[in-house]
Design a protein around this motif. Sequence first.
Motif, mmCIF file in Angstrom:
data_model
loop_
_atom_site.group_PDB
_atom_site.id
_atom_site.type_symbol
_atom_site.label_atom_id
_atom_site.label_comp_id
_atom_site.label_asym_id
_atom_site.label_seq_id
_atom_site.Cartn_x
_atom_site.Cartn_y
_atom_site.Cartn_z
ATOM 1 N N LEU A 145 0.902 56.599 36.691
ATOM 2 C CA LEU A 145 1.444 58.082 35.262
ATOM 3 C C LEU A 145 -0.369 58.886 36.035
ATOM 4 C CD1 LEU A 145 3.500 56.431 33.319
ATOM 5 C CD2 LEU A 145 4.061 57.284 35.418
ATOM 6 N N TYR A 146 -1.353 58.341 35.421
ATOM 7 C CA TYR A 146 -2.361 58.765 35.427
ATOM 8 C C TYR A 146 -3.001 59.226 36.875
ATOM 9 C CZ TYR A 146 -7.108 60.334 33.728
ATOM 10 O OH TYR A 146 -8.333 61.380 34.063
ATOM 11 N N GLN A 147 -2.400 58.899 37.792
ATOM 12 C CA GLN A 147 -3.165 59.079 39.238
ATOM 13 C C GLN A 147 -1.287 60.420 39.392
ATOM 14 O OE1 GLN A 147 -3.673 56.005 41.391
ATOM 15 N NE2 GLN A 147 -6.313 56.298 40.706
ATOM 16 N N ARG A 148 -0.475 59.797 39.736
ATOM 17 C CA ARG A 148 0.728 60.911 40.275
ATOM 18 C C ARG A 148 1.577 61.397 39.258
ATOM 19 N NH1 ARG A 148 -0.520 56.847 43.276
ATOM 20 N NH2 ARG A 148 0.737 55.692 43.102
ATOM 21 N N PRO A 149 1.476 62.232 38.529
ATOM 22 C CA PRO A 149 2.287 61.976 37.390
ATOM 23 C C PRO A 149 3.733 62.983 37.673
ATOM 24 C CG PRO A 149 0.707 63.593 36.888
ATOM 25 C CD PRO A 149 0.369 62.752 37.728
ATOM 26 N N ARG A 150 5.091 62.451 37.326
ATOM 27 C CA ARG A 150 6.491 63.311 38.826
ATOM 28 C C ARG A 150 6.737 64.674 37.619
ATOM 29 N NH1 ARG A 150 11.322 59.440 37.345
ATOM 30 N NH2 ARG A 150 10.370 58.505 39.305
ATOM 31 N N ASN A 151 6.006 65.655 37.186
ATOM 32 C CA ASN A 151 6.209 66.672 35.841
ATOM 33 C C ASN A 151 5.100 67.012 35.150
ATOM 34 O OD1 ASN A 151 6.326 65.301 33.230
ATOM 35 N ND2 ASN A 151 8.638 64.914 33.966
ATOM 36 N N LYS A 152 5.366 68.095 34.539
ATOM 37 C CA LYS A 152 4.025 68.597 34.003
ATOM 38 C C LYS A 152 3.917 67.985 32.305
ATOM 39 C CE LYS A 152 2.274 73.108 31.858
ATOM 40 N NZ LYS A 152 2.771 74.609 31.683
ATOM 41 N N PHE A 153 4.939 67.566 32.146
ATOM 42 C CA PHE A 153 4.930 66.342 30.923
ATOM 43 C C PHE A 153 3.779 65.270 31.160
ATOM 44 C CE2 PHE A 153 6.353 63.405 28.123
ATOM 45 C CZ PHE A 153 6.389 64.169 26.832
ATOM 46 N N VAL A 154 4.535 64.327 32.069
ATOM 47 C CA VAL A 154 3.660 63.346 31.888
ATOM 48 C C VAL A 154 2.528 64.053 32.374
ATOM 49 C CG1 VAL A 154 3.595 61.272 33.028
ATOM 50 C CG2 VAL A 154 5.303 62.516 32.406
ATOM 51 N N ALA A 155 1.970 64.516 32.867
ATOM 52 C CA ALA A 155 0.112 65.542 33.572
ATOM 53 C C ALA A 155 -0.484 65.131 32.344
ATOM 54 C CB ALA A 155 0.694 65.922 34.140
ATOM 55 N N SER A 156 0.438 65.891 30.851
ATOM 56 C CA SER A 156 -0.494 66.420 29.966
ATOM 57 C C SER A 156 -0.157 65.212 29.097
ATOM 58 C CB SER A 156 0.361 67.626 29.669
ATOM 59 O OG SER A 156 2.144 67.353 28.648
ATOM 60 N N PHE A 157 1.249 64.255 29.423
ATOM 61 C CA PHE A 157 0.652 63.136 28.106
ATOM 62 C C PHE A 157 0.209 61.707 27.985
ATOM 63 C CE2 PHE A 157 2.835 60.212 25.137
ATOM 64 C CZ PHE A 157 2.631 60.562 24.407
ATOM 65 N N ILE A 158 -0.301 61.681 29.429
ATOM 66 C CA ILE A 158 -1.340 60.641 30.112
ATOM 67 C C ILE A 158 -2.682 60.892 29.843
ATOM 68 C CG2 ILE A 158 -0.424 59.099 31.172
ATOM 69 C CD1 ILE A 158 1.202 57.928 29.636
ATOM 70 N N GLY A 159 -3.363 60.223 29.708
ATOM 71 C CA GLY A 159 -4.737 61.033 29.873
ATOM 72 C C GLY A 159 -5.471 61.428 28.523
ATOM 73 N N SER A 160 -7.192 61.174 28.189
ATOM 74 C CA SER A 160 -7.352 61.440 27.221
ATOM 75 C C SER A 160 -8.758 61.807 27.720
ATOM 76 C CB SER A 160 -7.342 60.698 25.879
ATOM 77 O OG SER A 160 -8.380 61.185 24.847
ATOM 78 N N PRO A 161 -8.911 63.129 27.360
ATOM 79 C CA PRO A 161 -8.957 64.199 26.737
ATOM 80 C C PRO A 161 -7.100 65.014 27.442
ATOM 81 C CG PRO A 161 -10.583 65.046 26.513
ATOM 82 C CD PRO A 161 -10.797 62.794 27.592
ATOM 83 N N ASN A 162 -6.426 65.234 26.857
ATOM 84 C CA ASN A 162 -5.381 66.388 28.390
ATOM 85 C C ASN A 162 -5.757 67.358 29.610
ATOM 86 O OD1 ASN A 162 -4.024 65.157 26.355
ATOM 87 N ND2 ASN A 162 -3.399 67.407 25.159
ATOM 88 N N MET A 163 -4.930 66.756 30.421
ATOM 89 C CA MET A 163 -5.421 67.935 31.425
ATOM 90 C C MET A 163 -5.279 69.326 31.830
ATOM 91 S SD MET A 163 -2.369 67.866 35.075
ATOM 92 C CE MET A 163 -2.981 66.072 35.746
ATOM 93 N N ASN A 164 -5.693 69.695 32.374
ATOM 94 C CA ASN A 164 -6.296 71.027 31.761
ATOM 95 C C ASN A 164 -5.263 71.623 32.643
ATOM 96 O OD1 ASN A 164 -8.475 71.156 30.596
ATOM 97 N ND2 ASN A 164 -9.615 70.435 32.622
ATOM 98 N N PHE A 165 -4.643 72.784 33.050
ATOM 99 C CA PHE A 165 -3.298 73.587 33.164
ATOM 100 C C PHE A 165 -3.749 75.221 33.319
ATOM 101 C CE2 PHE A 165 -0.659 70.140 31.195
ATOM 102 C CZ PHE A 165 -0.850 69.613 33.088
ATOM 103 N N PHE A 166 -3.710 75.520 34.662
ATOM 104 C CA PHE A 166 -4.264 76.941 34.989
ATOM 105 C C PHE A 166 -2.541 77.617 35.712
ATOM 106 C CE2 PHE A 166 -8.714 74.985 35.374
ATOM 107 C CZ PHE A 166 -9.081 75.173 34.849
ATOM 108 N N PRO A 167 -2.461 78.806 35.381
ATOM 109 C CA PRO A 167 -0.925 80.072 35.961
ATOM 110 C C PRO A 167 -1.795 80.272 36.958
ATOM 111 C CG PRO A 167 -2.303 80.833 33.834
ATOM 112 C CD PRO A 167 -3.281 79.242 34.423
ATOM 113 N N ALA A 168 -0.458 80.601 38.560
ATOM 114 C CA ALA A 168 -1.211 81.060 39.560
ATOM 115 C C ALA A 168 0.210 81.571 40.377
ATOM 116 C CB ALA A 168 -2.127 79.990 39.933
ATOM 117 N N GLN A 169 -0.373 82.445 41.035
ATOM 118 C CA GLN A 169 0.413 82.366 41.981
ATOM 119 C C GLN A 169 0.016 82.426 43.602
ATOM 120 O OE1 GLN A 169 -0.570 85.019 38.769
ATOM 121 N NE2 GLN A 169 0.699 83.877 38.338
ATOM 122 N N VAL A 170 1.986 82.242 44.459
ATOM 123 C CA VAL A 170 1.550 81.921 45.687
ATOM 124 C C VAL A 170 1.086 83.749 46.619
ATOM 125 C CG1 VAL A 170 2.734 81.741 47.265
ATOM 126 C CG2 VAL A 170 2.851 80.115 46.338
#
Length: 366
Positions: free
Chosen positions: A222-247
């Motif tokens: 779950l830590y290394q291969r979260p299925r979605n952003k919610f799991v990525a944000s919930f698993i791990g302390s401190p939380n994962m950082n998120f950056f908005p980007a565009q292709v």
Amino acid sequence: MKQAVQLRNVRKTYGDVEVIKQVSLSIDEGEFIAFVGPSGSGKSTLLRMVAGLESVTDGEILIDGKDVTFAEPSDRGIAMVFQSYALYPHMNVYDNIAFNLKLSRHSKSEIEKRVNEAARILRLEELLQRSPGQLSGGQRQRVAIGRAIVRNPRVFLFDEPLSNLDAALRVQMRLEIGRLHAELGATMIYVTHDQVEAMTLADRIVVLNNCEIQQIGKPMELYQRPRNKFVASFIGSPNMNFFPAQVSRSDATSSTLKLADATLDAALANRAMGESITLGVRPEAVVVLADRSDAAGGVVIEGKVVGVERLGNVNYAYFDVGQSEPVTAQIAGTTDLGVGDTALLGIDPARCHYFDGAGEALRVGN
């Protein structure tokens, strides 16, 4: 492997409100499973349905292959440990542990044998004649667990058992519960809102949100291969950082992403121009750089320190980089950074997670 517990398309509704949405899950005999999620995610309701304390609207619950969907709690072969301990204050430790056995009319010798064995496992031998009021919170919780052990249940159920303890006792009791599982080899289902408890105790974690399962897997999966952003944000302390980007560019092998004042090349194939992508970066993957030449091809972002948590050998620094949430970086305890300092932050594309506009994980190399 024999399956100890099976949930088949289980639903729970209160009137028009659906609080569990078609959950299916199989738990192997001897497995330690943790249900985690924020308040209102349905984790405690799901546990209480397994226990028979909540009715099932649709679906089936099997324990040891037997359909117990509508069985009484006492007929399910389970024992439940609550966060409130639920000890009888007028009884000593021995009688609290023995209470259910006496109700079931076990012989005096059998009760004594089971209570003494539970006391040995939980290191309560010296406390059997004390009252609950003479015990610490951790000792009370061990007595509550002892009351469950003597019933020789098929499945142990824990409903946030450590939430009433202080931080030091929680660590101690985590070790005790882990040792207990190893010694008994029993099937355990453990509900917690604390993902650290889940990560340190569970063989597998069931992550719930919005009353449905988001992902099931081993802690590091779950830590290394979260299925979605919610799991990525919930698993791990401190939380994962998120950056908005565009292709800004894409072909059959890779894409270029624009974020803030930087660009990043990712192994994301055939993405739509202008598509919104969210980058996820763990704090340990954000590096404080001496200068831009140290970036080695990664992204460089300038940030201002807004807080530092000094924990000793490892610290966490929080940076304002011009977005709504600060960026967290794991830094060495010797790093000389203080509030108000500016620094260059390096991000390695190979250590990034990528999520589409719906929050679903994009696998690099797809």
